[in-house]
Design an enzyme around this catalytic site. Structure first.
Site, PDB file in Angstrom:
ATOM      1  N   THR A 121       0.908  -1.360  -0.078  1.00  0.00           N
ATOM      2  CA  THR A 121       0.000   0.023  -0.052  1.00  0.00           C
ATOM      3  C   THR A 121       0.993   1.223  -0.090  1.00  0.00           C
ATOM      4  OG1 THR A 121      -1.791  -1.228   1.119  1.00  0.00           O
ATOM      5  CG2 THR A 121      -1.774   1.280   1.140  1.00  0.00           C
ATOM      6  N   LYS A 152      -8.508  -9.195   3.967  1.00  0.00           N
ATOM      7  CA  LYS A 152      -8.861  -9.188   5.189  1.00  0.00           C
ATOM      8  C   LYS A 152      -8.061 -10.172   6.077  1.00  0.00           C
ATOM      9  CE  LYS A 152     -13.213 -10.121   4.601  1.00  0.00           C
ATOM     10  NZ  LYS A 152     -13.185 -10.270   3.068  1.00  0.00           N
ATOM     11  N   LYS A 205      -6.895   1.974  -3.089  1.00  0.00           N
ATOM     12  CA  LYS A 205      -6.733   1.280  -2.018  1.00  0.00           C
ATOM     13  C   LYS A 205      -7.057   2.006  -0.512  1.00  0.00           C
ATOM     14  CE  LYS A 205      -5.486  -1.816   1.277  1.00  0.00           C
ATOM     15  NZ  LYS A 205      -4.397  -2.430   1.255  1.00  0.00           N
ATOM     16  N   GLY A 254     -18.316  -1.045  18.596  1.00  0.00           N
ATOM     17  CA  GLY A 254     -17.404  -1.880  19.297  1.00  0.00           C
ATOM     18  C   GLY A 254     -16.579  -0.571  20.061  1.00  0.00           C
ATOM     19  N   GLY A 258      -8.478  -1.507  14.340  1.00  0.00           N
ATOM     20  CA  GLY A 258      -7.021  -1.665  14.476  1.00  0.00           C
ATOM     21  C   GLY A 258      -6.577  -2.449  13.434  1.00  0.00           C
ATOM     22  N   CYS A 261      -3.609  -2.009   8.586  1.00  0.00           N
ATOM     23  CA  CYS A 261      -4.395  -1.191   7.574  1.00  0.00           C
ATOM     24  C   CYS A 261      -5.033  -0.098   7.644  1.00  0.00           C
ATOM     25  CB  CYS A 261      -5.034  -2.054   6.585  1.00  0.00           C
ATOM     26  SG  CYS A 261      -3.972  -3.391   5.666  1.00  0.00           S
TER      27      CYS A 261
END
Length: 437
Positions: A121, A152, A205, A254, A258, A261
């Site tokens: 990235t 993922k 991205k 939540g 984290g 990415c």
């Protein structure tokens, strides 16, 4: 096809292994000799479901090999993926020193045409920057392609083998044809290979991750409002997610997001905008909300324990930033645990996979780690659920109540049926739902 991969980290190893699974001959190199030794022995140095089995099969069949000699890999491969880290610099931008070093090393070893594929990235303009570096080594017969990953953690194998889309940024027909050949086996179900200019591919991205992160931060902010006005965020989420224009994905409240990415990419996008002379108000807000959300339970825990957590024992279920991984980078659990320990609490922790990686994080050597979810509860003043591992969803409430010194549960992922837990004598605080018990 003969393919090389520079970087045996998360992205590089998944990409290399999946490419080998499709019959390619793949040579993965890394500067870390200990990592290469581990991989050569058939083991993976981090937890990703299904990866080790796939690696061993392709290694045994001779399609996947590992080494530290980048020159040997370059001589052997026509297509070379750069999958090295681009960590966050002090100003929040992406640190490109490793990818620039990798590209320079590849250029020095080239003996003919090579297609250099940026899998890391990287900010807009990196493709052109890498092209200039390769040309500076006197090379003219090459292409530089931008091919961002959309994996993922916890489902990386499936994401690579069955992608929603493959994005490639190219400047030549030869490079486009090569990328079409590499990815053709992965898009047989009709998923698109989206060909565009490198700058658009690089931007895609960042925009994808920022948009997903925005949904999380937005829903967390709404959950906090629900908590204070007497609404139930689960009912609100279901009503909102039923709108086909919105959908239900990434609307679960939540303790925040984290991982390697979202936090890094949102901040890097802020710096990209800044360098372009533009404000990034949305991205700044996404990050700000998330940073605050990590510690949203601190006041509630202090209040429940009489105004202070000093000398209190707090048990944690979950340390990884999400289930099905041992990755604790930017994990909310780490921030929350450290905040409580800084205030004098004793933290005990259990995670099915992230015990070792968590213990390496700054400050986390102060915590005590357990191998069993219930042993960690014995005599604790409160339980914090920080990661939504499946094994926590159907907890034994009677056993939990018997083990805890005080029946306090802080459900940071809304995994418990709080009404049922309350009937069993537990007092449950959650995110965006009224306290029960």
């Amino acid at each position: 096809m003969r393919i090389g991969v520079v970087g045996a980290g998360y992205v590089g190893l998944v990409a290399g292994t999946c490419l080998a699974e499709m019959g390619n001959h793949v040579h993965v190199v890394d500067v870390k000799s200990d990592v290469i030794a581990t991989l050569r022995s058939g083991r993976v140095h981090y937890f990703e479901p299904g990866l080790e089995e796939l690696l061993r099969r392709n290694q045994k069949d001779g399609r996947l090999r590992f080494g530290t000699d980048i020159g040997e890999m370059v001589r052997d491969a026509e297509y070379i993926f750069l999958a090295v880290g681009t960590p966050q610099a002090e100003d929040g931008s992406a640190d490109l020193q490793y990818i620039e070093a990798a590209a320079t090393a590849v250029a020095k070893a080239m003996t003919g045409y090579r297609c250099i594929i940026i899998k890391s990235t990287v900010p807009v303009g990196t493709n052109a920057r890498i092209e200039a570096l390769v040309r500076a080594q006197g090379r003219t017969d090459f292409d530089v392609v931008s091919n961002p990953e959309f994996l993922k953690e916890g489902a990386a194998i499936e994401d690579f083998m069955y992608p929603d889309r493959v994005v490639v940024g190219v400047r030549s027909t030869r490079a486009e044809q090569g990328m079409q050949s590499i990815y053709a086996p992965f898009v047989r179900t009709g998923r698109p290979i989206m060909v565009m200019d490198p700058e658009s591919a690089e931007m895609a991205k960042y925009v994808s991750n920022a948009l997903l992160a925005s949904r999380i931060s937005f829903m967390n902010e709404m959950a906090n409002i629900c908590q204070n006005v007497g609404a139930d965020v689960d009912r609100v989420r279901q009503a909102v997610g039923s709108d086909r224009r919105i959908g239900s994905a990434f609307l679960f409240p939540g303790l925040g997001y984290g991982g390697s990415c979202f936090p890094k990419d949102v901040r890097a996008l802020c710096r990209i905008a800044e360098k372009a002379g533009l404000p990034a108000r949305m991205c700044e807000a996404i990050d700000s909300v998330n940073v605050a959300q990590r510690l949203v339970f601190v006041p509630a825990i202090e209040a429940a324990l009489g105004g202070s957590v000093k000398d209190a024992t707090i048990a944690f279920w979950g340390l990884a930033f999400k289930p099905r991984t041992d990755d604790v980078r930017e994990a909310p659990a780490i921030y929350l645990a450290n905040a409580l320990m800084d205030r004098g609490a004793c933290v005990r922790a259990y995670d099915p996979e992230a015990r070792v990686t968590a213990a390496r994080e700054p400050g986390m050597n102060r915590a005590t780690y357990y191998d069993n979810a219930y042993e960690v509860l014995d005599g604790a003043d409160a339980l914090v659920i920080a990661t939504e591992w499946n094994e926590f969803r159907c907890a034994d409430f009677d056993r939990l109540k018997a083990l805890l010194k005080r029946p306090f549960v802080f459900d940071g992922r809304n995994v418990f049926d709080i009404a049922l837990a309350a009937k069993k004598g537990l007092r449950v605080w959650s995110i965006g739902r009224a306290m029960q018990g």
